[in-house]
Design a protein around this motif. Sequence first.
Motif, short mmCIF file in Angstrom:
data_model
loop_
_atom_site.label_atom_id
_atom_site.label_comp_id
_atom_site.label_asym_id
_atom_site.label_seq_id
_atom_site.Cartn_x
_atom_site.Cartn_y
_atom_site.Cartn_z
N ARG A 69 -20.26 1.05 -15.68
CA ARG A 69 -19.61 1.36 -16.57
C ARG A 69 -20.14 1.58 -18.14
NH1 ARG A 69 -16.45 -1.22 -20.48
NH2 ARG A 69 -14.32 -0.09 -20.95
N HIS A 106 -20.11 -2.28 -10.61
CA HIS A 106 -19.29 -1.34 -11.49
C HIS A 106 -19.45 -1.71 -12.97
CE1 HIS A 106 -15.75 0.55 -13.05
NE2 HIS A 106 -15.35 -0.53 -13.68
N ALA A 107 -19.68 -2.97 -13.42
CA ALA A 107 -19.49 -3.31 -14.86
C ALA A 107 -21.05 -2.66 -15.39
CB ALA A 107 -19.89 -4.73 -14.87
N LEU A 125 -9.57 -2.99 -9.79
CA LEU A 125 -8.34 -3.06 -10.34
C LEU A 125 -7.19 -1.97 -10.12
CD1 LEU A 125 -9.10 -4.30 -14.00
CD2 LEU A 125 -8.50 -5.81 -12.05
N GLN A 126 -7.71 -0.71 -10.06
CA GLN A 126 -6.80 0.23 -9.62
C GLN A 126 -6.06 0.10 -8.03
OE1 GLN A 126 -6.09 3.66 -11.31
NE2 GLN A 126 -6.31 2.36 -12.75
N ASP A 186 -18.96 6.23 -12.69
CA ASP A 186 -19.62 5.20 -12.03
C ASP A 186 -21.25 5.66 -11.48
OD1 ASP A 186 -16.85 4.15 -11.74
OD2 ASP A 186 -18.11 2.26 -11.32
N GLN A 233 -11.90 -5.92 -2.99
CA GLN A 233 -13.20 -6.34 -3.30
C GLN A 233 -13.85 -7.20 -1.99
OE1 GLN A 233 -13.47 -8.77 -6.62
NE2 GLN A 233 -11.07 -9.17 -6.48
N ASN A 256 -11.68 1.15 -13.20
CA ASN A 256 -12.19 0.05 -12.35
C ASN A 256 -11.55 0.24 -10.93
OD1 ASN A 256 -12.43 -2.40 -11.00
ND2 ASN A 256 -12.79 -3.33 -12.92
#
Length: 275
Positions: A261, A257-258, A208-209, A159, A237, A205
Motif C-alpha cells: 500500500r 499488504h501494508a 478487511l474487504q 498491491d 488471514q 485492504n
Amino acid sequence: MRAAWSPGEATARTRLRHFLDDALSRYRQERDLPAIDATSRLSPHLAFGEISPRQIWSAATGRGHSAAVEKFLAELGWREFSYNLLFHFGDLAQRNFRPEFDTFPWMSQDGEEAASAVEAWRRGRTGFPIVDAGMRELWSTGWMHNRVRMIAASFLTKDLLVDWRIGERWFWDTLVDADPASNASGWQWVAGSGADAAPYFRVFNPVLQGEKFDPAGDYVRRWVPELANLPAKTIHQPWAAAQPPPPDVYPARVVDHAAARARALGAFRTVKKVA
Ligand SMILES: Cc1cc2nc3c(=O)[nH]c(=O)nc-3n(C[C@H](O)[C@H](O)[C@H](O)COP(=O)(O)OP(=O)(O)OC[C@H]3O[C@@H](n4cnc5c(N)ncnc54)[C@H](O)[C@@H]3O)c2cc1C
C-alpha cells in the motif's frame, strides 16, 4: 462453464423474471455479498445481445419505484455510462482516460518477479483468500461477483503495481460477460485513471474487504476449499490462524499488504505531481 450458464434468449427472459420475483427486493442489502446469489447475472445475456437494457429497464420499472428498483436501474445506468465513454473514447481499453497516468510507474513486466506475481493472481494463488476465491470463480465459471472484481482489480493494480491493461486483457479473455465498455471502464475506474475514477488513495485492504463482505467466509470456502476448515475469524488471514495451512497446501502471501500500500501511494503521488 456449461454447469453455470445456459445461453439463449429464453433463458435470459426466465432469469430476469426470477430475479425480479425472488431477489430484487433484497438487491440493495445483498448485492455486495458474494456468497449470496442476490444479483441478476444478466451480464452475459446482455453481452451477447440476448436481452436488451431497454427490456430489463421496462420490466424492472413495471415493479414500481422502490429503492431496490432504483438501485438496480442505477447499475444498468453504469453500463450505459460505460458505453457513452467508449463511444467518445474508442481506445478506452488501451489508453488512460486521464493522460496524467501515462507516466505512472507500473512495475516492469520484464522480470521474473513480476511474471510470477501476475501468474499467481491469474491462478488464484496470491495467498489472499478473497482475491484467490474471485480469480478461481472467474476461471471456473467465466463470471466474478462485482465486489470481488473490484477487490481483485485493486489488488493487481495497487498491491502488485501491475498495469491495469494486463488485468483488463485477462478479464477480457476469461469473462463470459466480457464487454468492451464495462470491462475497460471498470479497470480504469479501479486503477484511478478513468472518468469518475475511485480516488487514487483508495487501496482496498483484501483482509478487511473479505471480513466485511464475506463475514462468515462462505464465499472463500466455496472457491478455496483448502481453507474450508478455518473459522470465520481467520479465514481471510490464514497466516494468523492457530495452525496456518502449510505453503504446499495454500500459498504464502505474495506481498505484505501494508508495504504494498505504501509503495502504491508513493507511485500515485508521482502522478499527482504531473496532474
Ligand atoms: C474490473 C471490473 C471489470 C468489469 N468487467 C465487466 C465486463 O467485462 N462486463 C460486464 O458486463 N460488466 C463488467 N463489470 C461490471 C460488473 O462487475 C458486472 O456487470 C456485474 O458483476 C454483472 O453481474 P450481474 O449481471 O449479476 O449484475 P447486476 O448487479 O444484476 O446488475 C445488472 C446489470 O447492470 C450492469 N452493471 C452492474 N454493475 C455494473 C458496473 N459496475 N459497471 C457497468 N455495468 C454494470 C450489468 O450490465 C449487469 O448485468 C466489471 C467491473 C469491474 C470492477
